[in-house]
Design a protein around this motif. Structure first.
Motif, short mmCIF file in Angstrom:
data_model
loop_
_atom_site.label_atom_id
_atom_site.label_comp_id
_atom_site.label_asym_id
_atom_site.label_seq_id
_atom_site.Cartn_x
_atom_site.Cartn_y
_atom_site.Cartn_z
N SER A 89 3.59 -4.52 -12.28
CA SER A 89 2.94 -5.29 -13.35
C SER A 89 3.06 -6.79 -13.09
N GLU A 134 -5.31 -0.83 -13.48
CA GLU A 134 -3.87 -1.01 -13.70
C GLU A 134 -3.21 0.20 -14.35
N MET A 135 -3.79 0.69 -15.43
CA MET A 135 -3.13 1.75 -16.19
C MET A 135 -2.98 3.05 -15.38
N MET A 146 -0.07 2.59 -12.98
CA MET A 146 1.20 2.62 -13.71
C MET A 146 1.57 4.06 -14.07
N HIS A 147 0.56 4.83 -14.44
CA HIS A 147 0.81 6.23 -14.80
C HIS A 147 1.38 7.00 -13.61
#
Length: 329
Positions: free
Chosen positions: A231, A251-252, A255-256
């Motif tokens: 991040s 991004e998400m 991150m997952h």
């Protein structure tokens, strides 16, 4: 005598690193110590009977000992035993031993081959945002040096210098095969996740001779630490190159993948995989970790000791070695 040479009962002597030490009291009320000692060839348990507290304090984790003990069979496995009533050890001071003797790890051409997997995979990604993010880490000399020597764990699997790089390269290789087998997979997302999935381990472990857990690693965990590092890198990229350099839509999911790669809540993931790519990354990570346990058990099995290894605590069973069956088959 190296640990790998301890293959039968009898007297042994050698120089070993204390990897763990615990004070115990037997049912008869007498104190004893349980130590785990080792060198770059392996580890073995040491029991010290009738030990004083003063002597035990000297046998702390990270200490290097010149040891004399007896190898004995206990429940089908060899362990070392010594009496605290005798002078069975001498503390080695810095300069009296070669640190390399206690630092198992990946080196030389093996490291070069592992880096080739990492760098070639980066270069083959199509999406510029993923390439930019990976360059943020892997094109920094300081980062490469840390990643090059970092362990992959404190114990169980890849717990040696270069273990993190080795594990990462193996997970990437497995994910490459998976991406080819399942054409609907977002290949760039999966491989970026594979390259970064254990990034937080750089902040989770420390130490030279002995791998120790850091406060961050114990309190936050390497999954969360890795997600934070990614991040922060994304924010730095956007600050330098603009918001469009790393779109929010990318991004998400990434991150997952990082946060779910342990697969199950009881295995440390705050969330279970909800993407096909996350599912594949989890199984690739688990596959290499389990394979590493088997490979370690094979390496530590003395030659001419039969087909079955002693009970392996990491695997919670003995394993069968095909190579030991005999070449006549």
């Amino acid at each position: 005598m190296e640990v790998k040479e301890i293959v039968k009962e009898g007297s042994i002597s050698g120089t070993y690193l204390v990897l763990d030490s615990q004070w115990r009291v037997a049912r008869n009320g007498k104190p004893f110590a349980t130590l785990r000692i080792g060198d770059q060839t392996g580890e073995i348990e040491l029991k010290v009977w009738d030990i004083s507290e003063d002597a035990f304090r000297q046998l702390h984790k990270g200490q290097v000992l010149k040891l004399e003990a007896a190898a004995k069979n206990y429940n089908g496995a060899l362990q070392l035993e010594a009496s605290g009533r005798e002078e069975f050890f001498r503390i080695c001071q810095e300069g009296q031993y070669d640190p390399a003797a206690f630092l198992p790890g990946v080196s030389g051409s093996e490291l070069k081959a592992l880096w080739q997997v990492v760098d070639q995979t980066r270069s083959e990604l199509k999406h510029p945002a993923y390439r930019l993010l990976l360059a943020h880490f892997f094109e920094t000399d300081e980062f490469r040096q840390r990643f090059n020597s970092a362990p992959g764990a404190m114990r169980i699997h890849h717990a040696y210098r270069g273990g993190l790089l080795e594990h990462t390269a193996m997970v990437v290789t497995i994910c490459q095969t998976a991406a080819t087998s399942y054409p609907e997979v977002n290949r760039d997302l999966l491989l970026t996740g594979a390259l970064l999935h254990d990034l937080g381990k750089l902040q989770s472990y420390s130490g030279e001779l002995v791998i120790e857990g850091t406060d961050q690693g114990k309190l936050i965990g390497h999954l969360m630490l890795g997600a934070q590092m990614v991040s922060e890198a994304i924010q730095a990229i956007r600050a330098t190159h603009g918001e469009e350099a790393f779109p929010a839509a990318l991004e998400m999911p990434l991150m997952h993948l990082i946060l779910s790669h342990h697969g199950e809540l009881e295995w440390g993931s705050p969330i279970q995989p909800a993407l096909l790519e996350a599912c594949l990354l989890h199984h690739a990570d688990h596959m290499d970790a389990e394979a590493a346990k088997f490979r370690e058990a094979r390496r530590n099995h003395p030659g001419q000791s039969g087909n079955w290894t002693p009970y392996n605590k990491a695997l919670k069973r003995s394993i069968y070695l095909l190579d030991a069956v005999g070449e006549e088959q």
